[in-house]
Write a protein that holds these residues in place. Structure first.
Motif, PDB file in Angstrom:
ATOM      1  N   THR A 177     -24.174   5.692  47.980  1.00 42.84           N
ATOM      2  CA  THR A 177     -23.485   6.188  49.052  1.00 42.84           C
ATOM      3  C   THR A 177     -24.597   6.772  49.957  1.00 42.84           C
ATOM      4  OG1 THR A 177     -23.176   8.552  48.404  1.00 42.84           O
ATOM      5  CG2 THR A 177     -21.314   6.865  48.305  1.00 42.84           C
ATOM      6  N   ASN A 206     -25.968   9.191  53.141  1.00 45.91           N
ATOM      7  CA  ASN A 206     -25.659  10.449  53.828  1.00 45.91           C
ATOM      8  C   ASN A 206     -26.754  10.787  54.961  1.00 45.91           C
ATOM      9  OD1 ASN A 206     -24.313  12.611  55.291  1.00 45.91           O
ATOM     10  ND2 ASN A 206     -24.205  13.670  53.553  1.00 45.91           N
ATOM     11  N   ASN A 207     -26.954  10.554  56.163  1.00 44.05           N
ATOM     12  CA  ASN A 207     -27.813  10.923  56.915  1.00 44.05           C
ATOM     13  C   ASN A 207     -29.165  10.456  56.511  1.00 44.05           C
ATOM     14  OD1 ASN A 207     -26.428  12.293  58.855  1.00 44.05           O
ATOM     15  ND2 ASN A 207     -26.582  14.022  57.421  1.00 44.05           N
TER      16      ASN A 207
END
Length: 101
Positions: free
Chosen positions: A6, A8-9
């Motif tokens: 995944t 994220n930022n």
């Protein structure tokens, strides 16, 4: 646990079991993502397990990124579940901001 990646930022988090059988595909997937980004953070803190073959695949990924002038940082070295794999291989990927000279 099923393996997943995944984002994220800008941090790519690897979750589940990273083994030699899936690490090659993980490396290829992240190499494709290198085309669109200059800096990468790969978080290994949520891995449930890791084997020596996957350590070598991550090292190969890092070397590929460096050859493409990308900045790669691995985080998550506090994860006790994966420390043994790194110790067996004698490889330390947890040095900040790896890039070409």
């Amino acid at each position: 646990m099923a393996f997943s990646i995944t984002e994220n930022n800008g941090t790519f988090e690897l979750k589940g079991n990273l083994t030699a059988s899936n690490a090659f595909l993980v490396r290829k997937h992240l190499q494709l993502l290198f085309q669109a980004k200059k800096e990468f953070i790969i978080n290994l803190a949520s891995l449930d397990s890791m084997d020596a073959g996957s350590v070598f695949e991550l090292k190969s990924l890092m070397e590929y990124g460096i050859s493409k002038s990308k900045i790669i940082s691995f985080i998550g070295n506090q994860n006790q579940k994966i420390k043994g794999a790194f110790l067996r291989c004698g490889i330390d990927l947890f040095i900040e901001h790896r890039q070409s000279a």
